[in-house]
Design an enzyme around this catalytic site. Structure first.
Site, PDB file in Angstrom:
ATOM      1  N   GLY A 139       0.796  -1.241   0.000  1.00  0.00           N
ATOM      2  CA  GLY A 139       0.000   0.000   0.000  1.00  0.00           C
ATOM      3  C   GLY A 139       0.818   1.275   0.000  1.00  0.00           C
ATOM      4  O   GLY A 139       1.541   1.566  -0.962  1.00  0.00           O
ATOM      5  N   GLY A 192     -14.463  -5.451   6.889  1.00  0.00           N
ATOM      6  CA  GLY A 192     -14.251  -5.221   5.450  1.00  0.00           C
ATOM      7  C   GLY A 192     -12.819  -5.445   5.023  1.00  0.00           C
ATOM      8  O   GLY A 192     -12.397  -4.983   3.963  1.00  0.00           O
ATOM      9  N   GLU A 195     -10.467  -9.810   1.213  1.00  0.00           N
ATOM     10  CA  GLU A 195     -10.700  -9.674  -0.227  1.00  0.00           C
ATOM     11  C   GLU A 195     -12.033 -10.350  -0.548  1.00  0.00           C
ATOM     12  O   GLU A 195     -12.507 -11.206   0.212  1.00  0.00           O
ATOM     13  CB  GLU A 195      -9.585 -10.402  -1.002  1.00  0.00           C
ATOM     14  CG  GLU A 195      -8.186  -9.872  -0.752  1.00  0.00           C
ATOM     15  CD  GLU A 195      -7.742  -8.821  -1.763  1.00  0.00           C
ATOM     16  OE1 GLU A 195      -8.384  -8.677  -2.811  1.00  0.00           O
ATOM     17  OE2 GLU A 195      -6.745  -8.139  -1.477  1.00  0.00           O
ATOM     18  N   ASP A 206      -2.343 -13.577  -1.810  1.00  0.00           N
ATOM     19  CA  ASP A 206      -2.103 -12.135  -1.952  1.00  0.00           C
ATOM     20  C   ASP A 206      -0.648 -11.817  -1.571  1.00  0.00           C
ATOM     21  O   ASP A 206       0.056 -11.102  -2.294  1.00  0.00           O
ATOM     22  CB  ASP A 206      -3.088 -11.376  -1.042  1.00  0.00           C
ATOM     23  CG  ASP A 206      -2.778  -9.900  -0.948  1.00  0.00           C
ATOM     24  OD1 ASP A 206      -3.150  -9.151  -1.872  1.00  0.00           O
ATOM     25  OD2 ASP A 206      -2.144  -9.482   0.044  1.00  0.00           O
ATOM     26  N   LYS A 210       2.714 -10.469  -3.954  1.00  0.00           N
ATOM     27  CA  LYS A 210       3.593  -9.355  -3.552  1.00  0.00           C
ATOM     28  C   LYS A 210       5.039  -9.838  -3.419  1.00  0.00           C
ATOM     29  O   LYS A 210       5.981  -9.135  -3.802  1.00  0.00           O
ATOM     30  CB  LYS A 210       3.087  -8.760  -2.232  1.00  0.00           C
ATOM     31  CG  LYS A 210       1.728  -8.074  -2.387  1.00  0.00           C
ATOM     32  CD  LYS A 210       1.075  -7.811  -1.040  1.00  0.00           C
ATOM     33  CE  LYS A 210      -0.269  -7.109  -1.189  1.00  0.00           C
ATOM     34  NZ  LYS A 210      -1.034  -7.064   0.063  1.00  0.00           N
ATOM     35  N   GLY A 307      -6.123  -0.133   2.100  1.00  0.00           N
ATOM     36  CA  GLY A 307      -7.094   0.936   2.325  1.00  0.00           C
ATOM     37  C   GLY A 307      -7.040   1.940   1.188  1.00  0.00           C
ATOM     38  O   GLY A 307      -5.995   2.105   0.537  1.00  0.00           O
TER      39      GLY A 307
HETATM   40  P1  NAP Z   1     -12.598  -2.319  -6.146  1.00  0.00           P
HETATM   41  O1  NAP Z   1     -13.081  -1.492  -5.008  1.00  0.00           O
HETATM   42  O2  NAP Z   1     -13.230  -3.613  -6.420  1.00  0.00           O
HETATM   43  O3  NAP Z   1     -12.710  -1.399  -7.448  1.00  0.00           O
HETATM   44  C1  NAP Z   1     -12.537  -1.900  -8.749  1.00  0.00           C
HETATM   45  C2  NAP Z   1     -13.081  -0.890  -9.730  1.00  0.00           C
HETATM   46  O4  NAP Z   1     -12.836  -1.339 -11.044  1.00  0.00           O
HETATM   47  C3  NAP Z   1     -14.601  -0.702  -9.605  1.00  0.00           C
HETATM   48  O5  NAP Z   1     -14.931   0.650  -9.791  1.00  0.00           O
HETATM   49  C4  NAP Z   1     -15.150  -1.550 -10.749  1.00  0.00           C
HETATM   50  O6  NAP Z   1     -16.357  -1.050 -11.259  1.00  0.00           O
HETATM   51  C5  NAP Z   1     -14.052  -1.353 -11.780  1.00  0.00           C
HETATM   52  N1  NAP Z   1     -14.018  -2.453 -12.728  1.00  0.00           N
HETATM   53  C6  NAP Z   1     -13.753  -3.753 -12.472  1.00  0.00           C
HETATM   54  N2  NAP Z   1     -13.809  -4.472 -13.584  1.00  0.00           N
HETATM   55  C7  NAP Z   1     -14.129  -3.607 -14.577  1.00  0.00           C
HETATM   56  C8  NAP Z   1     -14.359  -3.745 -15.975  1.00  0.00           C
HETATM   57  N3  NAP Z   1     -14.288  -4.934 -16.563  1.00  0.00           N
HETATM   58  N4  NAP Z   1     -14.652  -2.621 -16.680  1.00  0.00           N
HETATM   59  C9  NAP Z   1     -14.749  -1.425 -16.068  1.00  0.00           C
HETATM   60  N5  NAP Z   1     -14.538  -1.236 -14.759  1.00  0.00           N
HETATM   61  C10 NAP Z   1     -14.244  -2.313 -14.017  1.00  0.00           C
HETATM   62  O7  NAP Z   1     -11.032  -2.593  -6.030  1.00  0.00           O
HETATM   63  P2  NAP Z   1      -9.953  -1.748  -5.214  1.00  0.00           P
HETATM   64  O8  NAP Z   1      -9.937  -2.220  -3.798  1.00  0.00           O
HETATM   65  O9  NAP Z   1     -10.121  -0.302  -5.490  1.00  0.00           O
HETATM   66  O10 NAP Z   1      -8.593  -2.312  -5.852  1.00  0.00           O
HETATM   67  C11 NAP Z   1      -8.157  -1.850  -7.107  1.00  0.00           C
HETATM   68  C12 NAP Z   1      -6.744  -2.381  -7.371  1.00  0.00           C
HETATM   69  O11 NAP Z   1      -5.886  -1.908  -6.361  1.00  0.00           O
HETATM   70  C13 NAP Z   1      -6.602  -3.914  -7.356  1.00  0.00           C
HETATM   71  O12 NAP Z   1      -5.639  -4.305  -8.286  1.00  0.00           O
HETATM   72  C14 NAP Z   1      -6.123  -4.192  -5.947  1.00  0.00           C
HETATM   73  O13 NAP Z   1      -5.409  -5.402  -5.844  1.00  0.00           O
HETATM   74  C15 NAP Z   1      -5.216  -3.007  -5.736  1.00  0.00           C
HETATM   75  N6  NAP Z   1      -4.976  -2.668  -4.333  1.00  0.00           N
HETATM   76  C16 NAP Z   1      -6.028  -2.456  -3.515  1.00  0.00           C
HETATM   77  C17 NAP Z   1      -5.782  -2.135  -2.182  1.00  0.00           C
HETATM   78  C18 NAP Z   1      -6.908  -1.890  -1.231  1.00  0.00           C
HETATM   79  O14 NAP Z   1      -6.634  -1.712  -0.033  1.00  0.00           O
HETATM   80  N7  NAP Z   1      -8.161  -1.827  -1.681  1.00  0.00           N
HETATM   81  C19 NAP Z   1      -4.463  -2.047  -1.710  1.00  0.00           C
HETATM   82  C20 NAP Z   1      -3.404  -2.252  -2.603  1.00  0.00           C
HETATM   83  C21 NAP Z   1      -3.678  -2.572  -3.933  1.00  0.00           C
HETATM   84  P3  NAP Z   1     -17.710  -1.134 -10.383  1.00  0.00           P
HETATM   85  O15 NAP Z   1     -17.477  -0.180  -9.251  1.00  0.00           O
HETATM   86  O16 NAP Z   1     -18.769  -0.683 -11.316  1.00  0.00           O
HETATM   87  O17 NAP Z   1     -17.829  -2.551  -9.926  1.00  0.00           O
HETATM   88  N1  HSE Z   2      -5.952  -7.932   1.136  1.00  0.00           N
HETATM   89  C1  HSE Z   2      -4.786  -7.110   1.158  1.00  0.00           C
HETATM   90  C2  HSE Z   2      -4.271  -7.046   2.591  1.00  0.00           C
HETATM   91  C3  HSE Z   2      -5.110  -5.741   0.627  1.00  0.00           C
HETATM   92  O1  HSE Z   2      -4.974  -7.458   3.526  1.00  0.00           O
HETATM   93  O2  HSE Z   2      -3.140  -6.605   2.805  1.00  0.00           O
HETATM   94  C4  HSE Z   2      -3.909  -4.903   0.274  1.00  0.00           C
HETATM   95  O3  HSE Z   2      -3.164  -5.434  -0.777  1.00  0.00           O
END
Ligand code: NAP
Ligand code: HSE
Length: 434
Positions: A139, A192, A195, A206, A210, A307
Site C-alpha cells: 500500500g 471489510g 478480499e 495475496d 507481492k 485501504g
Molecule cells: P474495487 O473497489 O473492487 O474497485 C474496482 C473498480 O474497477 C470498480 O470501480 C469496478 O467497477 C471497476 N471495474 C472492475 N472491472 C471492470 C471492468 N471490466 N470494466 C470497467 N470497470 C471495471 O477494487 P480496489 O480495492 O479499489 O482495488 C483496485 C486495485 O488496487 C486492485 O488491483 C487491488 O489489488 C489493488 N490494491 C487495492 C488495495 C486496497 O486496499 N483496496 C491495496 C493495494 C492494492 P464497479 O465499481 O462498477 O464494480
Molecule cells: N488484502 C490485502 C491485505 C489488501 O490485507 O493486505 C492490500 O493489498
C-alpha cells in the site's frame, strides 16, 4: 513524447476503475489539484473514470467523468492511464492498449504484475512509456521505488516482510486476545478487510503475489507467482500461538525472498518470530518489510499496507513521477532481470523449525525422537517437555535445516510408536533483536 515535442501545457490522466482506491485517487487529485500542478509543473486534468456499473452511487466522482467504456478510456491518448480495476483480464489488455496508444501506466494490480509483469514491461519498452506500480505491494509504504531505484547500486540478499494486513490483523488478535481462528476471521470480514475471495488473504496468495514482485526487483531475476511457495494461516491453531508465546515468539505470516549461493527462494508461510525482532511489533493491519543489503545493511519499512487513501497515496506518487517524465522527455526504470538466477523450490530453503509432539511418557522416548532428528541431519537446539503422564507433550526447536530434511524427519517421527501425534510444525525466522 520525443524530446523535440513542444512541452505540454497540461497533462491528461484517465482512470480504469472507480472503486475503493480509484475513488480516493479522484478525491486527492481534485482536492489537491493546485499542489499537484505545482509539483509537476503544469495542471493535471482528470479526463475519465471507467467503471463496470454506471448505476452505482459514487460520491466524490463527478458523474460527467464516468463511463462504462473502459477500452475507450484506455485508448483515449491520455498522458497517464491509472489502472485500479484489478484482476488479470480485462486489466492486462487495457493496459497494453493504453501503452500502444502512447500512455504511461500507473497500476496497483499485484495479481497481474505477479502473473505476467513481463508483458507489461515489454510493452512499456516497445512504446517508450512508463510503468509504475508502487501501490501494488504494501500500500502506502515506499518499497518498490527503494528496491527499483534507491538500492539499484547495492546487492540485496534478503527481503522479509509482513505484506498482508488482513492476516496480520487476525494473528495479532489471536496472539493478544486469545481469540480463535473462526472468531477473528468473522471479525476481519465484518471490518471489510477480507478480499472478495478470502482465500487470497488467508491462503497466502495475496502475499505470494507481492513476494514475487519484491523478489524480481530485489534479485534482478524474473519471478512469477508460480515460483512462490505458498502456505496460508488456516492451519495456525491456538496451541501454536500458546507454544510460541511460551517460547518468547509471535506467529506472523511472512513473505521471504532470499538469495543463496545456488539461486533465489521465495516463500510465504506462517513463522515464529522472536518477540524482540522488529517484525514482531508490527500489529493489526499494518505492514512492514525488512531488507538486508550488502552495503546498506539492514533496514525496515513500516506503514499502512491497504485501504483507499493509503493506496491512493502511492498511486499519486507514481503519477507525479510519470508526469514529470512526460514533461522532461525522460523515462522511468524498465525491467531489470539481467541476473536471471535459478529460482529454487522450497526443498532448498534453510530455516529453523518448531515441532510440537504428543508423546508417550515412558523411558526411551526422548532417545527415539532425538535419533529421528539426527538420522535426517536435523540438529536440535532446544527441547521442552510439557505436561505429565498421558498428557505429555514435547516441543523441539531445531537449528537451521533444509525443508526437505525436516519433512523427512516429520515422516520418521510419525512412524515412531512413541509419538502419538505431530501437533504442529512451523518455521522459525529472524534472530532475536536483529
Ligand atoms: P474495487 O473497489 O473492487 O474497485 C474496482 C473498480 O474497477 C470498480 O470501480 C469496478 O467497477 C471497476 N471495474 C472492475 N472491472 C471492470 C471492468 N471490466 N470494466 C470497467 N470497470 C471495471 O477494487 P480496489 O480495492 O479499489 O482495488 C483496485 C486495485 O488496487 C486492485 O488491483 C487491488 O489489488 C489493488 N490494491 C487495492 C488495495 C486496497 O486496499 N483496496 C491495496 C493495494 C492494492 P464497479 O465499481 O462498477 O464494480
Ligand atoms: N488484502 C490485502 C491485505 C489488501 O490485507 O493486505 C492490500 O493489498
Amino acid at each position: 513524447m520525443s524530446a523535440a515535442s513542444p512541452t505540454p501545457t497540461s497533462l491528461r490522466v484517465a482512470l480504469l476503475g472507480g472503486g475503493t482506491v480509484g475513488t480516493e485517487v479522484v478525491r486527492l487529485l481534485t482536492a489537491d489539484s493546485s499542489d499537484f500542478s505545482a509539483r509537476v509543473g503544469v495542471p493535471i486534468q482528470l479526463s475519465a473514470v471507467a467503471v463496470r456499473d454506471l448505476s452505482k452511487p459514487r460520491p466524490g466522482i463527478p458523474s460527467s467523468l464516468l463511463t462504462d467504456d473502459a477500452l475507450a478510456v484506455a485508448t483515449s491518448g491520455a498522458d497517464i492511464v491509472v489502472e485500479v480495476m484489478g484482476g488479470i483480464e480485462p486489466a492486462r489488455s487495457l493496459i497494453l492498449a493504453a501503452m500502444a496508444a502512447g500512455s504511461s501506466v500507473v497500476t496497483a494490480n499485484k495479481a497481474l504484475l505477479a502473473e505476467d509483469g513481463a508483458s507489461l514491461y515489454e510493452a512499456a519498452r516497445k512504446f517508450g512509456v512508463d510503468l509504475y506500480f508502487e501501490a501494488a505491494v504494501a500500500g502506502a509504504i515506499p518499497l518498490i521505488r527503494p528496491l527499483r531505484e534507491s538500492l539499484a547500486g547495492d546487492q540485496v540478499s534478503k527481503v522479509m516482510g509482513i505484506v498482508n494486513g488482513t492476516t496480520n490483523f487476525m494473528l495479532t488478535r489471536m496472539d493478544e486476545d486469545g481469540a480463535d481462528y473462526a472468531e477473528v476471521f468473522d471479525e476481519a470480514n465484518a471490518l471489510g478487510y477480507l478480499e472478495s475471495d478470502p482465500t487470497l488473504d488467508v491462503g497466502g496468495h495475496d502475499a505470494a503475489a507481492k513476494a514475487a514482485i519484491i523478489a524480481e526487483l530485489a534479485f534482478h531475476t524474473r519471478v512469477t507467482i508460480d515460483d512462490v511457495y505458498c502456505e496460508g494461516i488456516t492451519q495456525v491453531t491456538s496451541t501454536d500461538i500458546k507454544a510460541a508465546q511460551d517460547m518468547g515468539f509471535v506467529i506472523k505470516l511472512l513473505a521471504v525472498a532470499e538469495r543463496t549461493d545456488a539461486g533465489v527462494i521465495v516463500r510465504v508461510h506462517p513463522a515464529m518470530v522472536p518477540r524482540d525482532h522488529p517484525l514482531a511489533s508490527v500489529r493489526l493491519s499494518f505492514n512492514a518489510v525488512f531488507i538486508e543489503a550488502e552495503s546498506a545493511g539492514q533496514m525496515m519499512f513500516y506503514g499502512r499496507g491497504a485501504g483507499g487513501a493509503p493506496t491512493a497515496s502511492a498511486v499519486l506518487g507514481d503519477l507525479v513521477a510519470a508526469a514529470r517524465n512526460r514533461l522532461s522527455g525522460g523515462q522511468g526504470p524498465g525491467e531489470s532481470t539481467y541476473l536471471d538466477l535459478p529460482v529454487l523450490g522450497i526443498g532448498e530453503a534453510q530455516t529453523r523449525y518448531y515441532v510440537n509432539l504428543d508423546v508417550a511418557d515412558k523411558p526411551g522416548v526422548l532417545a527415539s525422537i532425538a535419533s529421528a532428528f539426527a538420522e535426517n541431519g536435523v540438529s536440535i537446539q532446544v527441547v521442552r517437555q510439557d505436561g505429565h503422564g498421558d498428557e505429555a507433550g514435547l516441543i523441539v526447536r531445531t537449528h537451521k535445516a533444509s525443508d526437505q530434511s525436516l519433512r523427512q524427519t516429520i515422516d520418521a517421527l510419525s512412524k515412531l510408536d512413541t509419538v502419538r501425534r505431530v501437533l504442529g510444525v512451523m518455521r522459525v525466522e529472524g534472530e532475536p533483536g536483529a
